[in-house]
Design an enzyme around this catalytic site. Structure first.
Site, mmCIF file in Angstrom:
data_model
loop_
_atom_site.group_PDB
_atom_site.id
_atom_site.type_symbol
_atom_site.label_atom_id
_atom_site.label_comp_id
_atom_site.label_asym_id
_atom_site.label_seq_id
_atom_site.Cartn_x
_atom_site.Cartn_y
_atom_site.Cartn_z
ATOM 1 N N SER A 187 0.804 -1.217 0.000
ATOM 2 C CA SER A 187 0.000 0.000 0.000
ATOM 3 C C SER A 187 0.838 1.269 0.000
ATOM 4 O O SER A 187 0.404 2.280 -0.532
ATOM 5 C CB SER A 187 -0.957 -0.002 1.187
ATOM 6 O OG SER A 187 -0.280 -0.292 2.385
ATOM 7 N N HIS A 215 -4.902 -3.533 -2.931
ATOM 8 C CA HIS A 215 -4.517 -2.544 -3.958
ATOM 9 C C HIS A 215 -4.362 -3.164 -5.344
ATOM 10 O O HIS A 215 -3.930 -2.496 -6.273
ATOM 11 C CB HIS A 215 -3.217 -1.842 -3.559
ATOM 12 C CG HIS A 215 -3.399 -0.971 -2.364
ATOM 13 N ND1 HIS A 215 -3.934 0.295 -2.430
ATOM 14 C CD2 HIS A 215 -3.188 -1.218 -1.058
ATOM 15 C CE1 HIS A 215 -4.015 0.806 -1.223
ATOM 16 N NE2 HIS A 215 -3.572 -0.100 -0.368
ATOM 17 N N LYS A 245 -11.930 -0.078 -2.207
ATOM 18 C CA LYS A 245 -10.968 0.688 -3.005
ATOM 19 C C LYS A 245 -11.433 0.707 -4.462
ATOM 20 O O LYS A 245 -12.359 1.433 -4.776
ATOM 21 C CB LYS A 245 -9.575 0.118 -2.784
ATOM 22 C CG LYS A 245 -9.115 0.486 -1.363
ATOM 23 C CD LYS A 245 -7.825 -0.103 -0.898
ATOM 24 C CE LYS A 245 -7.555 0.429 0.522
ATOM 25 N NZ LYS A 245 -6.642 -0.390 1.287
HETATM 26 C C1 LIG Z 1 -6.869 -0.609 2.728
HETATM 27 C C2 LIG Z 1 -6.265 -1.913 3.064
HETATM 28 C C3 LIG Z 1 -6.919 -2.810 3.892
HETATM 29 C C4 LIG Z 1 -8.193 -2.458 4.604
HETATM 30 O O1 LIG Z 1 -9.289 -2.505 3.763
HETATM 31 P P1 LIG Z 1 -10.575 -1.648 4.165
HETATM 32 O O2 LIG Z 1 -11.662 -2.259 3.356
HETATM 33 O O3 LIG Z 1 -10.267 -0.241 3.828
HETATM 34 O O4 LIG Z 1 -10.758 -1.843 5.633
HETATM 35 C C5 LIG Z 1 -6.359 -4.053 4.088
HETATM 36 N N1 LIG Z 1 -5.185 -4.386 3.516
HETATM 37 C C6 LIG Z 1 -4.515 -3.532 2.728
HETATM 38 C C7 LIG Z 1 -3.237 -3.963 2.093
HETATM 39 C C8 LIG Z 1 -5.035 -2.258 2.485
HETATM 40 O O5 LIG Z 1 -4.358 -1.408 1.733
#
Ligand SMILES: *Cc1c(COP(=O)(O)O)cnc(C)c1O
Length: 394
Positions: A187, A215, A245
């Site tokens: 991330s 991601h 996302k």
């Molecule tokens: C954003 C993210 C999460 C969390 O996901 P949400 O649905 O926003 O809680 C988990 N793992 C990674 C690698 C992320 O970037």
């Protein structure tokens, strides 16, 4: 007591301030999109994970509005009590088909999927190998599991193997199970884990392999993520994704075998003790999956923007590596510099937030750029131009 608490809080905040680590929330006045308004000003949004530009897509909003009329806004209970509807099972089937697995379990977020799943897979007496740059939700899940955690250097599968070999050698070979866990696309660095090497290692040592595609879903390969693109779906024990996302909605999920998913529905505490997602959110995610499959040009376009941002900004003399997906970190170093560059970018009409320790390692503060499929080439040019004039802050 209240006064003392406030005093302690203010002291902590002052420490953060002094170290240039205090964070501030910026309220945006318009929906998510390639441009947003802040303080009445139009800016190019360069730090959203809404990679495909779906979070405010009218088709998702229409699906959510229809579902709100039909199903209301709350689910009322956890899935195991009375919160489960045919919408939940329908979306789970759809996600399993999308990822090419037997089954899927929905959680309220990706964070909760990681925190709930890892303690089901491993516990006391087990071993976890975790990449040093894994997402906070993986770290928290590892800690909650009470398994022994060994952190390996970032993306270094050989080092992971040495640690695994020495941890399980000789008299100490008492671990019941081993879990190897990694982000696929990281991330904060935007690079890709050595998935094939890690999968081979897990195969050789009988370890379980868990990959977080937060991601990568919607961005890597044909949109099914990095594991699918590498042909490794069958080698991964538990694959975690998020609907929050690229899919422009909310929720997290785990896909894998039917047995794994059934066990998670029984034992994952963030599933069992958490209220089920409401209908509008589920309907929006379903609409997003339709768009990922029917408009592959979105997936290509966001990656093209990422590549062009990286190469153009590198040409200006910044430290930028090639992005594996659509996270483009411009590593600056010092926290105070990165804050000044962030302010400069904003003055030029570009919103890209400075990322500082402890989110990233010391001395690697960075501006993290995340383009969206809905940005135009002019938007990308504007970001590059803003960086051209920011070097005096380095
Ligand atoms: C954003 C993210 C999460 C969390 O996901 P949400 O649905 O926003 O809680 C988990 N793992 C990674 C690698 C992320 O970037």
């Amino acid at each position: 007591m209240r006064r003392e608490l406030d005093c302690d809080c203010r002291a902590e905040l002052a420490k953060l301030e002094a170290a240039d680590l205090r964070r501030h929330i910026v309220a945006i006045e318009t929906p998510s999109g390639p441009h947003v308004r802040i303080d009445g000003r139009d800016v190019v949004l360069m730090c959203s994970n809404d990679y495909l530009g779906l979070a405010a897509d009218p088709r998702l909003a229409a699906a959510a509005a229809r579902a709100a009329k039909q199903w209301g806004t709350g689910s009322g209970a956890s899935r195991l009590i009375s919160g489960a509807t045919v919408l939940h099972s329908g979306l789970e089937s759809r996600l399993a088909a999308f990822e090419g697995t037997q089954d899927c379990v929905l959680f309220s977020s990706g964070y909760l999927a990681n925190v709930g799943t890892i303690p089901v897979l491993v516990g006391r007496g087990d071993l976890i190998l975790s990449d040093e740059r894994n997402h906070a939700s993986i770290i928290d899940g590892c800690r909650l599991s009470r398994a022994e955690i060994k952190v390996y250097p970032h993306c270094d599968a050989d080092a992971a193997e040495s640690i695994l070999v020495s941890a399980t050698a000789g008299q100490h070979a008492a671990y019941r199970r081993t879990l190897v866990v990694t982000d696929s696309v990281f991330s904060m660095d935007g690079d890709l884990a050595p998935l094939q090497k890690l999968a081979d290692m897990c195969d050789r040592y009988g370890a379980w392999f868990m990959v977080d595609e937060a991601h990568a879903t919607g961005v890597v390969g044909d949109g099914r993520g990095a594991v699918h693109a590498a042909g490794l779906t069958g080698a991964v024990s538990a694959l975690v994704g998020t609907c929050s996302k690229a899919l422009g909605s909310l929720g997290g999920y785990v896909v894998g075998s039917r047995a794994l998913c059934d066990l998670l529905r029984n034992k994952a505490r963030t599933f069992v003790f958490d209220t089920a997602l409401p209908g509008p959110v589920l309907a929006a995610t379903l609409a997003a999956l339709d768009i990922v499959e029917s408009e592959p040009e979105r997936v290509r376009r966001v990656r093209e923007h990422a590549r062009r941002l990286a190469s153009s900004i590198r040409t200006l003399g910044y430290d930028v590596s090639d992005p594996a997906a659509a996270v483009v970190p411009v590593v600056v170093g010092a926290s105070d510099q990165v804050v000044r560059i962030g302010d400069h970018l904003l003055s030029q009409g570009v919103l890209a937030r400075p990322i500082r320790p402890p989110t990233v390692p010391e001395c690697t503060a960075r501006i993290r750029l995340c383009p969206m499929a809905t940005h135009t080439d002019d938007d990308i040019d504007k970001v590059v131009d803003a960086f051209a004039h920011a070097s005096r802050y380095c």
